[in-house]
Design a protein around this motif. Structure first.
Motif, PDB file in Angstrom:
ATOM      1  N   ARG A   1      -1.817  -3.257   2.222  1.00 13.87           N
ATOM      2  CA  ARG A   1      -3.222  -3.065   1.898  1.00 13.87           C
ATOM      3  C   ARG A   1      -3.944  -4.410   1.851  1.00 13.87           C
TER       4      ARG A   1
ATOM      5  N   SER B   1     -11.342  -1.684   2.283  1.00 15.87           N
ATOM      6  CA  SER B   1      -9.880  -1.657   2.220  1.00 15.87           C
ATOM      7  C   SER B   1      -9.315  -1.253   3.569  1.00 15.87           C
TER       8      SER B   1
ATOM      9  N   GLY C   1       0.816  -1.194   0.000  1.00 18.37           N
ATOM     10  CA  GLY C   1       0.000   0.000   0.000  1.00 18.37           C
ATOM     11  C   GLY C   1       0.854   1.249   0.000  1.00 18.37           C
TER      12      GLY C   1
ATOM     13  N   THR D   1     -16.644  -2.759  -1.357  1.00 20.82           N
ATOM     14  CA  THR D   1     -15.216  -3.035  -1.198  1.00 20.82           C
ATOM     15  C   THR D   1     -14.728  -2.377   0.084  1.00 20.82           C
TER      16      THR D   1
ATOM     17  N   THR E   1      -7.730  -6.014   1.154  1.00 23.33           N
ATOM     18  CA  THR E   1      -8.996  -5.651   0.519  1.00 23.33           C
ATOM     19  C   THR E   1      -9.907  -6.862   0.456  1.00 23.33           C
TER      20      THR E   1
END
Length: 418
Positions: A334, A401, A328, A399, A336
Motif C-alpha cells: 500500500r 491510496s 496492504g 488521500t 499512500t
C-alpha cells in the motif's frame, strides 16, 4: 374430405340419371335400380357437406418443416447467443433468452413487445404486422440504463403469414463511449495547446512593433510570459506522449522487481531538495523489510512524482504532505500520499482521473497543471494490475491510496538464475 363444387355435383347427377335410364331400357327392375341409386345419392350428399374451404395441398418440404418454437433445440439456440434475443409473433414475445430477460425482466415472454421494450423508436416497428423485405436496424438510447446505447435488429422469420420477427439487441455503449472519449480528447488537447500558442503569437506580434520593441522592460516581461507558455505546452506534449506510451503497454504486465522502499525515499529526497520550503514539508514513513514490487521502475517513479507534485500544488501551504508505504491487504503493498488542503467535493471524485478534467481550471493552470497527471496515474496502476482509491473531505484534504502487487519469490529466483 373436400366439399364438391356445383359443377361436380351437376356432372355426378347427370351420370347417375344416364346410368339409371340405361338400366331401365335394358329391362332391369325398379327394385334392382333403387338401392344403387340411393347409395350414390348418399355418397354425393356426404361429399357435398365436407369442410367449408378446400385447403391447398402442402408440399413435401412444408410437411417436413416443424414449427421453430416447438423444435426441441429452439431454446438452446436462443441461449447460444450472448446478446438479448427475442422471437416475436403478431406483436407478442413468444420466446426470449436469458440475456433478454435480464435486460427487460423475467416476465416478458407472452407480453406485448411494445410494453416489454418500452422505447418510442421501437414501438411502431414491433407492432407492425406488415411483411419485412429485409432486416431493419434501430438505434435505442436509454434502454436498460440511461447511458446505455443499443442497436436493435428486427429480421423476418418463416412465412409472411406467420408475422414472426427475430429481435436482436447489441450493446454499443462501449463503442460510443470510446468514440466520445476520442472526440473529447482531441477537442481538449486542441484547446490546451491553442490557448498558450495564441498568447505567444500575440506577444511576438507586439514585440515586432518598432516602438514597443525598444522598451526593454516590456520586452523582458513579454519574453518571460512567452517562456512560461512555451514550457506549459512542452509539459502538455510530454504528458500526452507519456500517456500514449503507457496505454500502448496497457496489456503487457510489468515483470521487473522494483525496490519500492528505495524508490519512494529517492523521489521524496528529490522533492525535499528541489521544491524549496514546500518540498521540505514532505514527510515519509516506510515500513521495514518490505518486499519488492512487481512493476516498471520508470513508470512507478512517474506515478510518485505526479502524486507528490499534486499535493504540493493543491495542499495548504505550511501543512505536511505524508507519503507512506506499508503492507496492504491480500499480500499487496500500500502506497499512500495525503495532504491537508481544501479537499475535493464528492461530485468531482469519480471524474478526477479523466483526461483534462479539473476541479478548478483557473487554479490548475496557474500552478502549471496539464490536467493529465491523475489520468497517467490511473493508467500506470491499471497496467500494474493494482487498485487506485481517492478519498477527500472538503476543508480537510485528500488521500490517494494505491495497492500494488509484490514481486513473487519464484519469479525473483528465476530472474536471479537468468
Amino acid at each position: 374430405m373436400n366439399r364438391l363444387t356445383a359443377s361436380q355435383i351437376t356432372a355426378s347427377l347427370a351420370v347417375l340419371l344416364l346410368g339409371t335410364g340405361g338400366a331401365l331400357m335394358m329391362g332391369a327392375g325398379p327394385i334392382d335400380i333403387l338401392l344403387p341409386v340411393l347409395a350414390a345419392l348418399l355418397v354425393l350428399v356426404i361429399c357435398a357437406a365436407g369442410p367449408g374451404r378446400a385447403e391447398p395441398a402442402m408440399s413435401p418440404v412444408q410437411a417436413e418443416m416443424p414449427d421453430i418454437i416447438a423444435h426441441p433445440d429452439a431454446r438452446g439456440l436462443l441461449e447460444g447467443i450472448a446478446d438479448p434475443l427475442m422471437l416475436i409473433e403478431r406483436g407478442r414475445i413468444v420466446a426470449a433468452n436469458r440475456a433478454a430477460q435480464r435486460l427487460l425482466g423475467a416476465h416478458i415472454e407472452g407480453e406485448d413487445a411494445r410494453i416489454a421494450i418500452r422505447h418510442p423508436a421501437a414501438a411502431e416497428r414491433l407492432a407492425s404486422q406488415a411483411p419485412l423485405a429485409e432486416p431493419v436496424m434501430i438505434e435505442l438510447v436509454g434502454l436498460g440504463t440511461r447511458e446505455q446505447r443499443w442497436q436493435m435488429r428486427i429480421a423476418p422469420v418463416g412465412e409472411d403469414d406467420n408475422v414472426r420477427r427475430l429481435v436482436h439487441l447489441a450493446d454499443h455503449s462501449g463503442t460510443h463511449a470510446a468514440e466520445k472519449m476520442r472526440v473529447d480528447f482531441v477537442a481538449n488537447a486542441s484547446h490546451e495547446l491553442r490557448t498558450p500558442l495564441a498568447g505567444i503569437l500575440g506577444f511576438i506580434e507586439t514585440l515586432g512593433d518598432p516602438d514597443l520593441g525598444k522598451d526593454d522592460e516590456t520586452r523582458q516581461r513579454f519574453l518571460q510570459i512567452m517562456d512560461g507558455e512555451a514550457r506549459r505546452m512542452q509539459r502538455l506534449i510530454d504528458d500526452l506522449i507519456s500517456l500514449s506510451r503507457i496505454e500502448a503497454e496497457k496489456y503487457r504486465l510489468p515483470d521487473g522487481a522494483v525496490d519500492l522502499s528505495g524508490l519512494v525515499a529517492e523521489v521524496v529526497g528529490v522533492f525535499r531538495t528541489s521544491h524549496g520550503p514546500r518540498g521540505r514539508e514532505v514527510e515519509m514513513e516506510i515500513a521495514p523489510d518490505l518486499p519488492d514490487a512487481q512493476g516498471d521502475r520508470a513508470q512507478l517513479s512517474q506515478l510518485l512524482h505526479n502524486l507528490i507534485g499534486n499535493s504540493i500544488k493543491y495542499g495548504r501551504a505550511g501543512s505536511p504532505i505524508r507519503v507512506s508505504l506499508s503492507d496492504g491487504p491480500n499480500g499487496l503493498l500500500r502506497l499512500t500520499v495525503a495532504d491537508e488542503g481544501e479537499g475535493i467535493g464528492p461530485d468531482h471524485l469519480p471524474r478526477l482521473t479523466e483526461r483534462f478534467y479539473r476541479v478548478d481550471s483557473g487554479r490548475s493552470r496557474a500552478v502549471g497543471g496539464t490536467g493529465l497527471g491523475l489520468a497517467i496515474v490511473k493508467h500506470i496502476v491499471e497496467r500494474h494490475r493494482g487498485r487506485l482509491d481517492i478519498a477527500s473531505v472538503l476543508g480537510k484534504g485528500t488521500t490517494i491510496s494505491i495497492l500494488l502487487p509484490r514481486f513473487a519469490v519464484e519469479e525473483k529466483a528465476l530472474a536471479a538464475k537468468a
